[in-house]
Design an enzyme around this catalytic site. Structure first.
Site, PDB file in Angstrom:
ATOM      1  N   GLN A 194     -25.349 -70.856  37.827  1.00 17.72           N
ATOM      2  CA  GLN A 194     -26.472 -71.700  38.240  1.00 17.72           C
ATOM      3  C   GLN A 194     -26.790 -72.761  37.186  1.00 17.72           C
ATOM      4  OE1 GLN A 194     -26.497 -68.410  37.811  1.00 17.72           O
ATOM      5  NE2 GLN A 194     -28.357 -67.646  36.839  1.00 17.72           N
ATOM      6  N   SER A 222      -9.733 -65.195  24.214  1.00 19.35           N
ATOM      7  CA  SER A 222      -9.389 -65.584  22.847  1.00 19.35           C
ATOM      8  C   SER A 222      -8.067 -64.956  22.422  1.00 19.35           C
ATOM      9  CB  SER A 222     -10.489 -65.144  21.880  1.00 19.35           C
ATOM     10  OG  SER A 222     -11.692 -65.816  22.173  1.00 19.35           O
ATOM     11  N   HIS A 281     -13.391 -59.948  19.935  1.00 19.06           N
ATOM     12  CA  HIS A 281     -14.074 -60.834  20.882  1.00 19.06           C
ATOM     13  C   HIS A 281     -14.241 -60.183  22.247  1.00 19.06           C
ATOM     14  CE1 HIS A 281     -15.012 -64.595  18.966  1.00 19.06           C
ATOM     15  NE2 HIS A 281     -13.820 -64.669  18.413  1.00 19.06           N
ATOM     16  N   GLU A 307      -3.921 -70.038  20.663  1.00 19.93           N
ATOM     17  CA  GLU A 307      -5.195 -70.711  20.396  1.00 19.93           C
ATOM     18  C   GLU A 307      -5.378 -70.860  18.884  1.00 19.93           C
ATOM     19  OE1 GLU A 307      -9.974 -69.915  21.183  1.00 19.93           O
ATOM     20  OE2 GLU A 307      -8.540 -68.270  21.328  1.00 19.93           O
ATOM     21  N   HIS A 308      -5.217 -69.766  18.168  1.00 12.95           N
ATOM     22  CA  HIS A 308      -5.277 -69.766  16.701  1.00 12.95           C
ATOM     23  C   HIS A 308      -3.921 -69.333  16.157  1.00 12.95           C
ATOM     24  CE1 HIS A 308      -9.383 -68.663  18.120  1.00 12.95           C
ATOM     25  NE2 HIS A 308      -9.773 -69.521  17.193  1.00 12.95           N
ATOM     26  N   ASP A 327     -13.899 -70.736  12.568  1.00 10.30           N
ATOM     27  CA  ASP A 327     -14.902 -70.344  13.561  1.00 10.30           C
ATOM     28  C   ASP A 327     -16.296 -70.815  13.179  1.00 10.30           C
ATOM     29  OD1 ASP A 327     -13.191 -69.140  15.315  1.00 10.30           O
ATOM     30  OD2 ASP A 327     -13.601 -67.089  14.658  1.00 10.30           O
ATOM     31  N   GLU A 376       6.783-105.830  43.917  1.00  7.08           N
ATOM     32  CA  GLU A 376       6.029-104.687  44.441  1.00  7.08           C
ATOM     33  C   GLU A 376       5.364-105.012  45.780  1.00  7.08           C
ATOM     34  OE1 GLU A 376       3.347-103.133  41.474  1.00  7.08           O
ATOM     35  OE2 GLU A 376       4.975-101.987  40.528  1.00  7.08           O
TER      36      GLU A 376
END
Length: 434
Positions: A188, A237, A262, A326-327, A360, A414
């Site tokens: 929401q 993660s 995580h 990611e890392h 981080d 074209e």
């Protein structure tokens, strides 16, 4: 397969190797997709009333004022320790320094005599930041999102988080000049930011992590013409560590565990050419895991994680590029020498003294990174994500005349007659003026 199972990469078949690098499956179920679609439509139609109903339903909270008042933010600040405030200030300074350095100089060139082309940047006018709630509030993500938004010059920066919003999040928002904070979470909140309500302004782009409902809501609003752009696709993660025999097993284990904690869908991988290092890291992981308050969650993540022994460091780099973490942590004797060979990673950490935790929180790089293999095409979040590029061109009569026949030939090829005519008409005017 348990995490202490050491795998010899070169003894595996190609299919087994492919399976080893597979990530935990993520997909939005049909029920999540339908639920999110209904939430988006309801918030778009009924605005604040729908937001309050969803807060009562999902957050078990009665929200009277959606917007957090200045007095509430000031009170939150008073409840925090000076030590934490100082730590946040240091982190912001590092983030600010690194992201300010990312400002692009304007491009201004003559592509040929009389043809001037420029590239300039402009900020995204309005951005919405989503920060999850829960027992461990991610106030550091406020710093990572709001700081580059301020540097970019975004005119409107607002933040949504599920009620009750943690003091740390409110203070971080104040510290980074977020203009308005709203007591709204979940899908929401994404709907409110995308479409606008009586209280929450519509924004051009939405940033921030979240659960499966938030992720699906971001995906859906980014595909709707009346929605909003988003930062990047999200996934669990992950970290991959390349270590040689000179690495410190306890350091490697701590970095693997810091990512595994995580969530149960996180994934960690160790690549090393040294089988003894793999064994020692596995032992260190078990020792450290026993001391962690989130040990159960962390152990679940380790079930989908890997200890892999390779032929050499070159093969480690090859496998890492295939996975695209990611890392990426490189704990080898000459870590920097491997960087040129890395082609896919969100953020890279070199040497014994560069734990992922530094990125981080406070080294200055951004911790919002592509996951789930998106490093093949996506970059870590940066100043550019809060900006847009715009090109400018100006042709003098001489410059236009020199290019006219080229443009006419290309347009004719074209079969775009109106394009050709836009040039031919001007050529004829110049001939009349001659």
């Amino acid at each position: 397969m348990s995490f202490n199972t050491i795998i010899d990469w070169n003894s595996c078949t190609a299919e087994q190797q492919r399976q080893l690098l597979m990530r935990p499956a993520i997909s939005a179920s049909e029920s999540i997709t339908r639920t999110v679609n209904d939430i988006l439509d309801n918030v778009k139609t009924r605005g604040d009333e729908a937001l309050r109903e969803y807060s009562a339903k999902f957050d078990k909270t009665t929200v009277t004022a959606l917007k957090v008042s200045a007095d509430e933010i000031a009170a939150a600040s008073e409840r925090l320790s000076d030590e934490l405030k100082q730590a946040m200030a240091v982190a912001v300074k590092s983030i600010e320094t690194f992201h300010t350095a990312q400002k692009l100089p304007p491009v201004d060139v003559e592509t040929q005599l009389g043809v001037r082309c420029q590239q300039v940047t402009r900020p995204v006018a309005s951005v919405g930041l989503y920060i999850p709630g829960g027992s461990a509030p991610l106030f550091s993500t406020v710093l990572m999102l709001a700081t580059p938004a301020r540097i970019a010059g975004c005119k409107k920066v607002v933040l949504c988080s599920p009620p009750p919003i943690a003091d740390e999040i409110l203070y971080a928002a104040q510290l980074c000049d977020v203009q308005d904070v709203f007591n709204v979470g979940g899908a929401q909140a994404i709907a409110a930011l995308a479409f606008g309500t009586e209280s929450v302004p519509k924004v051009d782009k939405i940033f921030g992590p979240g659960n499966a409902f938030v992720t699906e809501a971001k995906r859906q609003v980014s595909q709707r013409l009346d929605g909003a752009a988003i930062d990047m696709p999200a996934g669990p993660s992950e970290v991959l560590v390349i270590a040689d025999s000179g690495a410190t097993p306890d350091f490697v284990a701590s970095d693997l565990l810091s990512q595994a904690e995580h969530g149960p869908d996180s994934q960690v991988i160790l690549l090393t050419p040294d089988a003894d290092m793999a064994r020692r890291v596995a032992e260190a992981v078990e020792r450290q895991l026993a001391e962690l308050p989130r040990a159960e969650t962390t152990r679940q993540a380790l079930n989908a994680s890997r200890l892999i022994v390779t032929k050499d460091l070159a093969q480690c780099v090859e496998i890492s590029n295939q996975y695209g973490p990611e890392h990426l942590i490189i704990q080898t004797r000459n870590a920097r020498e491997l960087v040129d060979g890395i082609t896919s990673a969100g953020s890279v950490f070199l040497g014994d003294w560069s734990p992922e935790s530094a990125g981080d929180y406070a080294s200055g790089t951004n911790h919002v990174l592509p996951t789930y293999g998106y490093t093949a095409t996506c970059s870590s979040l940066g100043l550019a994500d809060f900006q847009k590029r715009m090109t400018v061109q100006e042709l003098s009569k001489e410059g236009f005349s020199a290019l006219a026949s080229t443009i006419e030939t290309l347009a004719a090829a074209e079969r775009l007659t109106a394009h050709k005519n836009a040039v031919t008409l001007r050529v004829n005017v110049l001939k009349e003026q001659a």
